[in-house]
Design a protein around this motif. Sequence first.
Motif, short mmCIF file in Angstrom:
data_model
loop_
_atom_site.label_atom_id
_atom_site.label_comp_id
_atom_site.label_asym_id
_atom_site.label_seq_id
_atom_site.Cartn_x
_atom_site.Cartn_y
_atom_site.Cartn_z
N ALA A 161 0.81 -1.22 0.00
CA ALA A 161 0.00 0.00 0.00
C ALA A 161 0.85 1.28 0.00
O ALA A 161 0.63 2.16 -0.84
CB ALA A 161 -0.95 0.00 1.20
N THR A 169 -11.52 2.10 3.25
CA THR A 169 -10.61 0.97 3.36
C THR A 169 -10.79 0.20 4.66
O THR A 169 -11.37 0.70 5.62
CB THR A 169 -9.16 1.45 3.20
N PRO A 203 -8.07 -1.77 6.68
CA PRO A 203 -6.69 -2.24 6.83
C PRO A 203 -6.60 -3.38 7.83
O PRO A 203 -7.53 -3.64 8.60
CB PRO A 203 -5.98 -1.00 7.38
N ASP A 219 -0.41 -8.42 9.97
CA ASP A 219 -1.44 -8.22 10.98
C ASP A 219 -0.91 -8.45 12.39
O ASP A 219 -1.66 -8.76 13.30
CB ASP A 219 -2.62 -9.18 10.71
N TYR A 241 2.01 0.01 14.93
CA TYR A 241 0.73 0.11 14.22
C TYR A 241 0.32 1.58 14.07
O TYR A 241 -0.10 2.01 12.99
CB TYR A 241 -0.35 -0.66 14.97
N CYS A 275 0.10 3.32 10.42
CA CYS A 275 -1.19 3.88 9.98
C CYS A 275 -1.07 5.37 9.67
O CYS A 275 -1.62 5.85 8.67
CB CYS A 275 -2.27 3.65 11.04
N TRP A 300 0.55 5.78 6.08
CA TRP A 300 -0.28 5.56 4.89
C TRP A 300 -1.49 6.48 4.86
O TRP A 300 -1.94 6.88 3.77
CB TRP A 300 -0.66 4.09 4.72
N SER A 331 -12.03 4.54 7.45
CA SER A 331 -11.25 3.33 7.75
C SER A 331 -11.95 2.52 8.81
O SER A 331 -12.32 3.04 9.88
CB SER A 331 -9.85 3.69 8.23
N ASP A 364 -9.18 2.20 -2.45
CA ASP A 364 -9.04 1.32 -1.30
C ASP A 364 -7.63 0.75 -1.31
O ASP A 364 -7.31 -0.13 -2.11
CB ASP A 364 -10.07 0.18 -1.35
N PHE A 369 -6.21 -1.17 0.80
CA PHE A 369 -6.18 -2.53 1.36
C PHE A 369 -7.41 -3.25 0.83
O PHE A 369 -8.35 -3.56 1.58
CB PHE A 369 -6.16 -2.49 2.88
N GLU A 371 -3.73 -4.16 -3.41
CA GLU A 371 -3.77 -5.38 -2.59
C GLU A 371 -2.44 -6.11 -2.72
O GLU A 371 -1.99 -6.40 -3.82
CB GLU A 371 -4.92 -6.28 -3.02
#
Length: 249
Positions: free
Chosen positions: A11, A28, A30, A65, A72, A76, A79, A95, A199, A201, A222
Amino acid sequence: MKPWQMIEGEALPELLAMPGASVDAVITDPPYSSGGFSRDDKGKSPDAKYTQHQQRGRYPDFSGDSRDQRSYLTWCALWIAECLRVLKPGGYFMSFTDWRQLPVMTDAVQAGGVFWRGLTVWDKGRGARAPHKGYFRHQCEYVVWGTKGAASMLTHDGPFDGCIQATVRRDDKHHLTGKPTALMRELVRPVPPGGLVLDPFAGSGSTGVAALQSGRRFIGIEREAAYADISRQRLAAAEQESRPGGAET
Protein backbone atom coordinates in the motif's frame (compact mmCIF):
# COMPACT_ATOMS: atom_id res chain seq x y z
CA MET A 1 -12.31 3.85 -20.27
CA LYS A 2 -12.24 0.98 -17.77
CA PRO A 3 -13.95 2.09 -14.53
CA TRP A 4 -11.65 0.13 -12.22
CA GLN A 5 -8.00 -0.73 -11.62
CA MET A 6 -6.48 -3.32 -9.30
CA ILE A 7 -2.84 -2.79 -8.34
CA GLU A 8 -1.00 -5.73 -6.82
CA GLY A 9 1.54 -4.34 -4.40
CA GLU A 10 2.32 -2.86 -0.99
CA ALA A 11 0.00 0.00 0.00
CA LEU A 12 2.49 2.67 1.09
CA PRO A 13 4.86 2.65 -1.93
CA GLU A 14 1.91 2.42 -4.32
CA LEU A 15 0.28 5.40 -2.62
CA LEU A 16 3.54 7.34 -2.90
CA ALA A 17 3.45 6.79 -6.68
CA MET A 18 -0.08 8.18 -7.09
CA PRO A 19 -0.74 11.79 -8.15
CA GLY A 20 -1.99 14.23 -5.55
CA ALA A 21 -5.61 15.39 -5.33
CA SER A 22 -6.74 12.63 -7.67
CA VAL A 23 -9.42 10.64 -5.78
CA ASP A 24 -12.78 11.57 -4.26
CA ALA A 25 -12.72 9.15 -1.33
CA VAL A 26 -10.55 6.61 0.46
CA ILE A 27 -12.66 3.80 1.92
CA THR A 28 -10.61 0.97 3.36
CA ASP A 29 -10.35 -1.94 5.78
CA PRO A 30 -6.69 -2.24 6.83
CA PRO A 31 -5.26 -5.10 8.89
CA TYR A 32 -6.30 -4.50 12.51
CA SER A 33 -3.31 -6.11 14.26
CA SER A 34 -5.87 -7.04 16.87
CA GLY A 35 -7.20 -10.33 18.21
CA GLY A 36 -5.87 -10.65 21.74
CA PHE A 37 -4.17 -8.88 24.59
CA SER A 38 -0.60 -10.16 24.34
CA ARG A 39 2.21 -10.08 21.81
CA ASP A 40 1.80 -13.83 21.31
CA ASP A 41 -1.91 -13.34 20.55
CA LYS A 42 -1.16 -10.68 17.95
CA GLY A 43 1.51 -12.87 16.35
CA LYS A 44 -0.93 -15.62 15.42
CA SER A 45 -2.16 -15.84 11.84
CA PRO A 46 -5.33 -13.89 10.99
CA ASP A 47 -7.12 -17.17 10.29
CA ALA A 48 -6.31 -18.36 13.83
CA LYS A 49 -7.23 -15.01 15.41
CA TYR A 50 -10.44 -14.13 13.64
CA THR A 51 -12.01 -17.35 12.33
CA GLN A 52 -14.09 -19.83 14.28
CA HIS A 53 -12.51 -23.30 14.44
CA GLN A 54 -14.98 -24.97 12.07
CA GLN A 55 -14.41 -22.32 9.39
CA ARG A 56 -10.59 -22.17 9.43
CA GLY A 57 -8.87 -22.71 6.11
CA ARG A 58 -11.87 -21.58 4.06
CA TYR A 59 -10.20 -18.37 2.84
CA PRO A 60 -6.58 -17.43 1.98
CA ASP A 61 -4.64 -16.01 4.92
CA PHE A 62 -2.86 -12.64 4.80
CA SER A 63 0.22 -11.01 6.32
CA GLY A 64 0.93 -7.70 8.06
CA ASP A 65 -1.44 -8.22 10.98
CA SER A 66 0.97 -8.60 13.92
CA ARG A 67 2.25 -5.08 14.64
CA ASP A 68 2.42 -3.85 18.24
CA GLN A 69 0.60 -0.64 19.19
CA ARG A 70 3.49 1.76 18.59
CA SER A 71 4.41 0.39 15.19
CA TYR A 72 0.73 0.11 14.22
CA LEU A 73 0.13 3.78 15.06
CA THR A 74 3.23 4.88 13.14
CA TRP A 75 2.43 2.72 10.11
CA CYS A 76 -1.19 3.88 9.98
CA ALA A 77 -0.19 7.54 10.26
CA LEU A 78 2.20 7.10 7.31
CA TRP A 79 -0.28 5.56 4.89
CA ILE A 80 -3.10 7.83 6.04
CA ALA A 81 -0.93 10.89 5.34
CA GLU A 82 -0.43 9.62 1.78
CA CYS A 83 -4.16 8.99 1.44
CA LEU A 84 -4.72 12.60 2.47
CA ARG A 85 -2.31 13.76 -0.21
CA VAL A 86 -4.10 11.87 -2.98
CA LEU A 87 -7.56 12.99 -1.83
CA LYS A 88 -9.19 15.96 -3.49
CA PRO A 89 -10.07 18.90 -1.22
CA GLY A 90 -13.19 17.96 0.73
CA GLY A 91 -12.69 14.28 -0.07
CA TYR A 92 -13.79 11.57 2.36
CA PHE A 93 -11.55 9.27 4.37
CA MET A 94 -13.08 6.17 6.01
CA SER A 95 -11.25 3.33 7.75
CA PHE A 96 -12.64 0.30 9.54
CA THR A 97 -11.37 -0.72 12.95
CA ASP A 98 -12.51 -2.88 15.87
CA TRP A 99 -13.03 -2.03 19.54
CA ARG A 100 -9.47 -2.92 20.55
CA GLN A 101 -7.86 -0.65 17.96
CA LEU A 102 -10.43 2.15 17.95
CA PRO A 103 -8.34 4.47 20.21
CA VAL A 104 -5.15 4.05 18.18
CA MET A 105 -6.96 4.42 14.84
CA THR A 106 -8.59 7.69 15.87
CA ASP A 107 -5.12 8.94 16.86
CA ALA A 108 -3.62 7.75 13.57
CA VAL A 109 -6.30 9.45 11.48
CA GLN A 110 -5.57 12.76 13.17
CA ALA A 111 -1.79 12.24 13.02
CA GLY A 112 -2.15 11.65 9.29
CA GLY A 113 -3.81 15.04 8.88
CA VAL A 114 -7.41 13.99 8.28
CA PHE A 115 -10.06 16.22 9.87
CA TRP A 116 -11.73 13.60 12.06
CA ARG A 117 -15.50 14.04 11.99
CA GLY A 118 -16.94 11.01 13.73
CA LEU A 119 -17.65 7.30 13.81
CA THR A 120 -20.04 5.19 11.81
CA VAL A 121 -21.05 1.95 13.51
CA TRP A 122 -21.42 -1.33 11.67
CA ASP A 123 -23.95 -3.48 13.52
CA LYS A 124 -23.25 -7.09 12.52
CA GLY A 125 -26.36 -8.44 14.25
CA ARG A 126 -27.10 -10.56 17.28
CA GLY A 127 -25.35 -13.56 15.77
CA ALA A 128 -22.02 -11.94 16.70
CA ARG A 129 -19.85 -13.89 19.11
CA ALA A 130 -19.47 -13.43 22.85
CA PRO A 131 -16.83 -15.42 24.78
CA HIS A 132 -19.40 -16.47 27.40
CA LYS A 133 -22.62 -15.30 29.07
CA GLY A 134 -20.81 -12.68 31.13
CA TYR A 135 -20.01 -10.60 28.02
CA PHE A 136 -21.74 -8.07 25.84
CA ARG A 137 -21.59 -9.34 22.27
CA HIS A 138 -18.79 -8.04 20.06
CA GLN A 139 -21.57 -6.98 17.72
CA CYS A 140 -20.11 -3.83 16.20
CA GLU A 141 -17.11 -2.64 14.26
CA TYR A 142 -16.42 0.99 13.53
CA VAL A 143 -15.62 3.30 10.64
CA VAL A 144 -13.45 6.26 11.62
CA TRP A 145 -14.30 8.94 9.08
CA GLY A 146 -13.25 12.44 8.22
CA THR A 147 -12.49 14.78 5.35
CA LYS A 148 -9.62 16.60 3.72
CA GLY A 149 -10.44 20.07 4.98
CA ALA A 150 -13.98 21.35 4.97
CA ALA A 151 -16.87 18.94 4.48
CA SER A 152 -18.80 19.92 1.37
CA MET A 153 -22.57 20.35 1.35
CA LEU A 154 -23.78 17.52 -0.89
CA THR A 155 -26.62 17.80 -3.39
CA HIS A 156 -26.82 14.23 -4.72
CA ASP A 157 -27.57 12.42 -1.43
CA GLY A 158 -27.46 12.56 2.37
CA PRO A 159 -27.46 12.83 5.30
CA PHE A 160 -26.28 9.29 6.02
CA ASP A 161 -27.01 6.83 8.80
CA GLY A 162 -24.47 6.72 11.63
CA CYS A 163 -25.30 3.09 12.37
CA ILE A 164 -25.58 0.58 9.53
CA GLN A 165 -27.02 -2.87 10.07
CA ALA A 166 -25.66 -5.51 7.69
CA THR A 167 -25.15 -9.21 8.36
CA VAL A 168 -22.36 -11.25 6.82
CA ARG A 169 -23.72 -13.72 4.25
CA ARG A 170 -21.64 -16.72 3.24
CA ASP A 171 -22.38 -16.18 -0.47
CA ASP A 172 -21.06 -12.60 -0.15
CA LYS A 173 -17.94 -13.36 1.90
CA HIS A 174 -14.70 -13.83 -0.06
CA HIS A 175 -12.10 -12.83 2.56
CA LEU A 176 -11.23 -13.80 6.13
CA THR A 177 -12.36 -10.38 7.34
CA GLY A 178 -14.60 -9.45 4.40
CA LYS A 179 -17.30 -6.81 4.81
CA PRO A 180 -20.81 -7.16 3.32
CA THR A 181 -21.24 -5.53 -0.08
CA ALA A 182 -24.50 -3.96 1.16
CA LEU A 183 -22.54 -2.24 3.95
CA MET A 184 -19.98 -0.91 1.47
CA ARG A 185 -22.74 0.44 -0.79
CA GLU A 186 -23.90 2.59 2.13
CA LEU A 187 -20.36 3.91 2.66
CA VAL A 188 -19.83 4.94 -0.97
CA ARG A 189 -23.03 7.02 -0.98
CA PRO A 190 -21.29 10.32 -0.06
CA VAL A 191 -19.05 10.00 -3.14
CA PRO A 192 -20.46 11.96 -6.11
CA PRO A 193 -21.78 9.73 -8.93
CA GLY A 194 -18.90 8.99 -11.28
CA GLY A 195 -16.38 9.80 -8.55
CA LEU A 196 -13.23 7.80 -7.88
CA VAL A 197 -12.92 5.62 -4.77
CA LEU A 198 -9.53 4.33 -3.58
CA ASP A 199 -9.04 1.32 -1.30
CA PRO A 200 -5.34 0.76 -0.43
CA PHE A 201 -6.18 -2.53 1.36
CA ALA A 202 -8.63 -3.90 -1.18
CA GLY A 203 -8.81 -7.51 0.03
CA SER A 204 -11.45 -9.31 -2.00
CA GLY A 205 -12.64 -6.09 -3.63
CA SER A 206 -15.94 -5.46 -1.84
CA THR A 207 -15.35 -1.68 -1.74
CA GLY A 208 -14.81 -1.71 -5.49
CA VAL A 209 -17.81 -3.92 -6.20
CA ALA A 210 -20.02 -1.54 -4.20
CA ALA A 211 -18.52 1.46 -6.00
CA LEU A 212 -19.16 0.00 -9.46
CA GLN A 213 -22.67 -1.10 -8.53
CA SER A 214 -23.37 2.46 -7.39
CA GLY A 215 -22.04 4.23 -10.47
CA ARG A 216 -18.62 5.20 -9.11
CA ARG A 217 -15.10 4.31 -10.27
CA PHE A 218 -12.49 2.40 -8.28
CA ILE A 219 -8.76 1.90 -7.69
CA GLY A 220 -7.69 -0.91 -5.37
CA ILE A 221 -4.29 -1.86 -3.97
CA GLU A 222 -3.77 -5.38 -2.59
CA ARG A 223 -0.48 -7.04 -1.61
CA GLU A 224 -1.72 -10.65 -1.45
CA ALA A 225 -1.80 -12.25 -4.91
CA ALA A 226 -4.66 -14.63 -4.05
CA TYR A 227 -6.91 -11.77 -2.99
CA ALA A 228 -5.85 -9.54 -5.89
CA ASP A 229 -7.02 -12.30 -8.24
CA ILE A 230 -10.34 -12.64 -6.39
CA SER A 231 -10.79 -8.87 -6.59
CA ARG A 232 -10.18 -8.77 -10.32
CA GLN A 233 -12.75 -11.49 -10.92
CA ARG A 234 -15.37 -9.77 -8.75
CA LEU A 235 -14.70 -6.33 -10.24
CA ALA A 236 -14.94 -7.61 -13.79
CA ALA A 237 -18.28 -9.24 -12.95
CA ALA A 238 -19.56 -6.08 -11.26
CA GLU A 239 -18.50 -3.98 -14.25
CA GLN A 240 -20.34 -6.31 -16.60
CA GLU A 241 -23.48 -6.27 -14.45
CA SER A 242 -23.46 -2.48 -14.18
CA ARG A 243 -23.54 -1.99 -17.95
CA PRO A 244 -26.87 -1.37 -19.69
CA GLY A 245 -28.39 -4.79 -20.24
CA GLY A 246 -26.26 -6.34 -17.50
CA ALA A 247 -24.51 -9.65 -18.08
CA GLU A 248 -26.28 -10.21 -21.39
CA THR A 249 -24.36 -7.44 -23.17
